[in-house]
Scaffold this motif. Structure first.
Motif, PDB file in Angstrom:
ATOM      1  N   UNK A 144     -27.597 -16.543 -22.591  1.00 20.23           N
ATOM      2  CA  UNK A 144     -27.980 -15.834 -23.819  1.00 20.23           C
ATOM      3  C   UNK A 144     -26.870 -15.908 -24.862  1.00 20.23           C
ATOM      4  N   UNK A 145     -25.625 -15.656 -24.437  1.00 21.33           N
ATOM      5  CA  UNK A 145     -24.507 -15.669 -25.385  1.00 21.33           C
ATOM      6  C   UNK A 145     -24.293 -17.049 -25.990  1.00 21.33           C
ATOM      7  N   UNK A 146     -24.417 -18.078 -25.175  1.00 21.80           N
ATOM      8  CA  UNK A 146     -24.180 -19.423 -25.700  1.00 21.80           C
ATOM      9  C   UNK A 146     -25.340 -19.878 -26.590  1.00 21.80           C
ATOM     10  N   UNK A 147     -26.543 -19.416 -26.310  1.00 22.83           N
ATOM     11  CA  UNK A 147     -27.667 -19.702 -27.200  1.00 22.83           C
ATOM     12  C   UNK A 147     -27.445 -19.035 -28.548  1.00 22.83           C
ATOM     13  N   UNK A 148     -26.974 -17.816 -28.530  1.00 31.08           N
ATOM     14  CA  UNK A 148     -26.655 -17.108 -29.770  1.00 31.08           C
ATOM     15  C   UNK A 148     -25.552 -17.829 -30.542  1.00 31.08           C
ATOM     16  N   UNK A 149     -24.544 -18.299 -29.839  1.00 30.78           N
ATOM     17  CA  UNK A 149     -23.475 -19.074 -30.485  1.00 30.78           C
ATOM     18  C   UNK A 149     -24.054 -20.311 -31.164  1.00 30.78           C
ATOM     19  N   UNK A 150     -24.906 -21.030 -30.453  1.00 34.52           N
ATOM     20  CA  UNK A 150     -25.501 -22.244 -31.029  1.00 34.52           C
ATOM     21  C   UNK A 150     -26.357 -21.921 -32.252  1.00 34.52           C
ATOM     22  N   UNK A 151     -27.097 -20.829 -32.178  1.00 37.26           N
ATOM     23  CA  UNK A 151     -27.901 -20.419 -33.343  1.00 37.26           C
ATOM     24  C   UNK A 151     -27.002 -20.118 -34.541  1.00 37.26           C
ATOM     25  N   UNK A 152     -25.875 -19.499 -34.281  1.00 34.16           N
ATOM     26  CA  UNK A 152     -24.965 -19.135 -35.374  1.00 34.16           C
ATOM     27  C   UNK A 152     -24.316 -20.349 -36.029  1.00 34.16           C
ATOM     28  N   UNK A 153     -24.148 -21.437 -35.265  1.00 39.75           N
ATOM     29  CA  UNK A 153     -23.489 -22.612 -35.858  1.00 39.75           C
ATOM     30  C   UNK A 153     -24.478 -23.622 -36.429  1.00 39.75           C
ATOM     31  N   UNK A 154     -25.749 -23.287 -36.425  1.00 37.90           N
ATOM     32  CA  UNK A 154     -26.712 -24.154 -37.107  1.00 37.90           C
ATOM     33  C   UNK A 154     -26.355 -24.158 -38.599  1.00 37.90           C
TER      34      UNK A 154
ATOM     35  N   UNK B   8     -17.831 -20.562 -16.989  1.00 43.28           N
ATOM     36  CA  UNK B   8     -17.814 -20.310 -15.550  1.00 43.28           C
ATOM     37  C   UNK B   8     -19.225 -20.222 -14.970  1.00 43.28           C
ATOM     38  N   UNK B   9     -20.177 -19.810 -15.785  1.00 41.56           N
ATOM     39  CA  UNK B   9     -21.537 -19.565 -15.308  1.00 41.56           C
ATOM     40  C   UNK B   9     -22.527 -20.652 -15.720  1.00 41.56           C
ATOM     41  N   UNK B  10     -22.082 -21.601 -16.529  1.00 41.42           N
ATOM     42  CA  UNK B  10     -22.964 -22.666 -17.003  1.00 41.42           C
ATOM     43  C   UNK B  10     -22.710 -23.935 -16.204  1.00 41.42           C
ATOM     44  N   UNK B  11     -23.686 -24.819 -16.207  1.00 39.81           N
ATOM     45  CA  UNK B  11     -23.460 -26.112 -15.565  1.00 39.81           C
ATOM     46  C   UNK B  11     -22.479 -26.907 -16.417  1.00 39.81           C
ATOM     47  N   UNK B  12     -21.838 -27.835 -15.793  1.00 37.87           N
ATOM     48  CA  UNK B  12     -20.852 -28.676 -16.490  1.00 37.87           C
ATOM     49  C   UNK B  12     -21.517 -29.428 -17.646  1.00 37.87           C
ATOM     50  N   UNK B  13     -22.713 -29.926 -17.410  1.00 40.51           N
ATOM     51  CA  UNK B  13     -23.454 -30.661 -18.435  1.00 40.51           C
ATOM     52  C   UNK B  13     -23.781 -29.764 -19.633  1.00 40.51           C
ATOM     53  N   UNK B  14     -24.232 -28.552 -19.363  1.00 40.29           N
ATOM     54  CA  UNK B  14     -24.568 -27.620 -20.449  1.00 40.29           C
ATOM     55  C   UNK B  14     -23.332 -27.286 -21.269  1.00 40.29           C
ATOM     56  N   UNK B  15     -22.242 -27.015 -20.591  1.00 41.41           N
ATOM     57  CA  UNK B  15     -21.011 -26.679 -21.312  1.00 41.41           C
ATOM     58  C   UNK B  15     -20.574 -27.853 -22.196  1.00 41.41           C
ATOM     59  N   UNK B  16     -20.662 -29.057 -21.654  1.00 49.29           N
ATOM     60  CA  UNK B  16     -20.266 -30.230 -22.434  1.00 49.29           C
ATOM     61  C   UNK B  16     -21.180 -30.401 -23.647  1.00 49.29           C
TER      62      UNK B  16
ATOM     63  N   UNK C 174     -32.526 -23.587 -22.160  1.00 42.80           N
ATOM     64  CA  UNK C 174     -33.784 -22.908 -21.825  1.00 42.80           C
ATOM     65  C   UNK C 174     -34.353 -23.456 -20.515  1.00 42.80           C
ATOM     66  N   UNK C 175     -34.327 -24.765 -20.357  1.00 38.42           N
ATOM     67  CA  UNK C 175     -34.846 -25.368 -19.110  1.00 38.42           C
ATOM     68  C   UNK C 175     -33.999 -24.939 -17.902  1.00 38.42           C
ATOM     69  N   UNK C 176     -32.691 -24.896 -18.081  1.00 42.77           N
ATOM     70  CA  UNK C 176     -31.825 -24.512 -16.968  1.00 42.77           C
ATOM     71  C   UNK C 176     -32.018 -23.052 -16.569  1.00 42.77           C
ATOM     72  N   UNK C 177     -32.170 -22.176 -17.530  1.00 42.13           N
ATOM     73  CA  UNK C 177     -32.327 -20.762 -17.211  1.00 42.13           C
ATOM     74  C   UNK C 177     -33.642 -20.512 -16.475  1.00 42.13           C
ATOM     75  N   UNK C 178     -34.645 -21.320 -16.747  1.00 39.12           N
ATOM     76  CA  UNK C 178     -35.913 -21.202 -16.022  1.00 39.12           C
ATOM     77  C   UNK C 178     -35.738 -21.608 -14.567  1.00 39.12           C
ATOM     78  N   UNK C 179     -34.864 -22.560 -14.321  1.00 35.18           N
ATOM     79  CA  UNK C 179     -34.601 -22.987 -12.950  1.00 35.18           C
ATOM     80  C   UNK C 179     -33.848 -21.890 -12.199  1.00 35.18           C
ATOM     81  N   UNK C 180     -32.904 -21.239 -12.876  1.00 35.52           N
ATOM     82  CA  UNK C 180     -32.105 -20.179 -12.254  1.00 35.52           C
ATOM     83  C   UNK C 180     -32.959 -18.960 -11.953  1.00 35.52           C
TER      84      UNK C 180
END
Length: 170
Positions: free
Chosen positions: A56-66, A103-111, A163-169
């Motif tokens: 949620x926090x990283x999605x909010x960050x991404x929305x803010x940097x649009x 720490x809580x995201x996949x390596x791919x998502x963080x990258x 969004x796809x990853x959070x559905x898997x979790x």
């Protein structure tokens, strides 16, 4: 020779106590196992909540940097280079604030998040460089948004991956 009748009350008490002690031991053992399972379940639940919160926090960050959200920030009387400086500073500060979420995201998502952040900052500078004359802020913001729209929507793609990853979790 000793008379066993003296020990008969003790033997009867022992015969009565042994099954009680066995049942008590079994009850305590079962209780401890249930408590351990409860602790494990709470730990898994807490970890899942942390992951969800991170997404949620990283999605909010991404929305803010649009770019469409960035152009609404700061005073309209700024020069374009001042807007770039303040925007880049804000993006980097918010990114650093959220850095622990990796720490809580996949390596791919963080990258992907790091790449999106860097792409926005690069776009800020490339847009300024493409406008050779010192543009006013309104012109700069318009070109900045147009350049983003003409490029791939890397922020939208990153949000969709999250969004796809959070559905898997979940």
């Amino acid at each position: 020779m000793t008379d066993f009748s003296d020990y008969l009350p003790y033997a009867a008490a022992l015969v009565i106590a042994i099954p009680f002690l066995v049942l008590l031991r079994q009850f305590v053992y079962t209780y401890i196992n249930l408590k351990n399972q409860e602790i494990k379940l709470l730990s898994v639940k807490s970890n899942s909540e942390n992951k969800t919160h991170s997404y949620e926090r990283m999605t909010l960050f991404l929305e803010r940097i649009k770019p469409s959200n960035l152009v609404q920030k700061f005073d309209k009387d700024l020069a374009a280079h001042e807007f770039i400086f303040l925007t880049e500073k804000t993006i980097n500060e918010e990114f650093e604030y959220n850095a622990s979420q990796q720490l809580y995201l996949t390596k791919n998502s963080w990258q992907n998040i790091v790449d999106s952040k860097n792409a926005v900052i690069d776009l800020l500078h490339k847009t300024y460089e493409s406008l050779n004359n010192n543009p006013d802020l309104t012109e700069y913001k318009t070109v900045f948004i147009m350049n983003y729209m003409n490029d791939n929507d890397y922020i939208g793609a990153t949000i969709e991956d999250l969004r796809r990853e959070i559905l898997i979790i979940a």
